[in-house]
Design an enzyme around this catalytic site. Sequence first.
Site, PDB file in Angstrom:
ATOM      1  N   HIS A   1       1.052  -5.218   0.448  1.00 65.74           N
ATOM      2  CA  HIS A   1       1.825  -4.614   0.012  1.00 65.74           C
ATOM      3  C   HIS A   1       2.713  -6.119   0.053  1.00 65.74           C
ATOM      4  O   HIS A   1       3.084  -6.742  -0.744  1.00 65.74           O
ATOM      5  CB  HIS A   1       2.132  -4.059  -0.769  1.00 65.74           C
ATOM      6  N   GLY A   2       3.503  -6.237   0.770  1.00 66.17           N
ATOM      7  CA  GLY A   2       4.820  -6.778   1.518  1.00 66.17           C
ATOM      8  C   GLY A   2       4.619  -6.457   3.049  1.00 66.17           C
ATOM      9  O   GLY A   2       5.142  -5.137   3.621  1.00 66.17           O
TER      10      GLY A   2
END
Length: 483
Positions: free
Chosen positions: A326-327
């Site tokens: 996700h990041g």
Amino acid sequence: MLFNSIDFGIFLPIVFILYWFITNKNLKLQNFLIVVASYFFYGWWDWRFLSLILFSTIVDYTVGLGLLKQENQLKRKILLLASIIVNLGFLGFFKYYNFFLDNFISAFSFFGAEIKSNSLNIILPVGISFYTFQTLSYSIDVYKRKLEPTKDFIAFSAFVSFFPQLVAGPIERATNLLPQFYNKRTFDYSKAVDGMRQILWGLFKKIVIADNCAEYANQIFNNSADMNGSTLVLGALFFTFQIYGDFSGYSDIAIGTARLFGFDLMRNFAFPYFSRDIAEFWRRWHISLSTWFRDYVYIPLGGSRGGIWMKIRNTFIIFIVSGFWHGANWTFIVWGALNAIYFLPLLLTNNNRNNLEIVAKGKVLPTFKEFVSILLTFGLTVFTWIFFRSENIVQAFSYISGIFSKSLFEIPEFSGMGKALTTIILVVIFVLIEWWGRDSQYAIAKIGLGWKKPLRYAIYCLIILSIMCFGNFNENQFIYFQF
């Protein structure tokens, strides 16, 4: 190009008309139109990154042909490795280069060594996490001989770049989507109407629920140090419905749009906030990503077949990798680790598959036990979303410490609280509609299908009117564009 923009409102009808009235007699021409439309759709954001999609397409198409001709197992592994290195290499550079560099420097600084290095000003290409996983699924499935490699470059290009789900999913498997480009498609009125209905509900989720919740979630999170505990709880709840309305809304619009063109995409959300445990939540949240990690990471690692320590190891790997997907931030890693901690007791006690059916199936209300289970699971999920939303670990812990203070029992208070009450009422209505339609593919899939047309269309008009009256029309980007 945003689904909730005037640009897309013009783009979609034009492509629809060309697709069904101009190119409908030639399958290859239809597929070519999809490729052109998809590249235009993506290039509207930044045309420079079209080269990444094209290069990834060429690499995986070539790898597929190579695997078709190659029987030597070592050479087949080398071809698969080439696909993995190219796809994950692009993803790693654009998404994680600065993260690893900054943490490398911080680690050495901790021991007194100074390293001077400058971070790069790297723009993250929209959707790179999605289409790299989609093309990887093709190479892996061909390598495992689960899929016959295609010799049709146009069809494969359309599969990789299919504009409805290009930038935020669902992450389609080649075994599901690619064969649909081989078959002649005829216009199906009932499928198109169903697609429009799902698009409408997706727009409601995004414009009315997500974007209104985002306004207050941002205000509270950005000024969390000045907020009391009850307001911080409210901010976490606003974000909880923001991310669900935003991401599931995107998926609804994507699936509905694909249906307009005769394609069936996989379901990506199945009313996850009505889950009775975390295992059920992860079977219902971002289904395309969860099943991707399950099939291509978790099961190859041994899944849950080994001993206790292997189960623990594999669970933490799958959730932490999911968080990191996700990041490039420690907040996402902690978010993943927390979900692993939630999930493990269910796995180790063989209770992770207790709740496979929709809650209170065939009933109006859940039992008291189900209601408590839903509330507990929802509360645990809201807690993890605090880490997901926070800018860094320090803010996350500061936010949580602010919640668990004496001010938790004060009345929520922040600028615009009066206006926020309207959004809270809309969220409650939204939850009731979702509960009513929880046994369908999406909440309003079966709404009024047995009613007379005037009444049925009155419901649709009411949804449109609510979008017009309560919608946030700032053309806000979808949250998952940043992932």
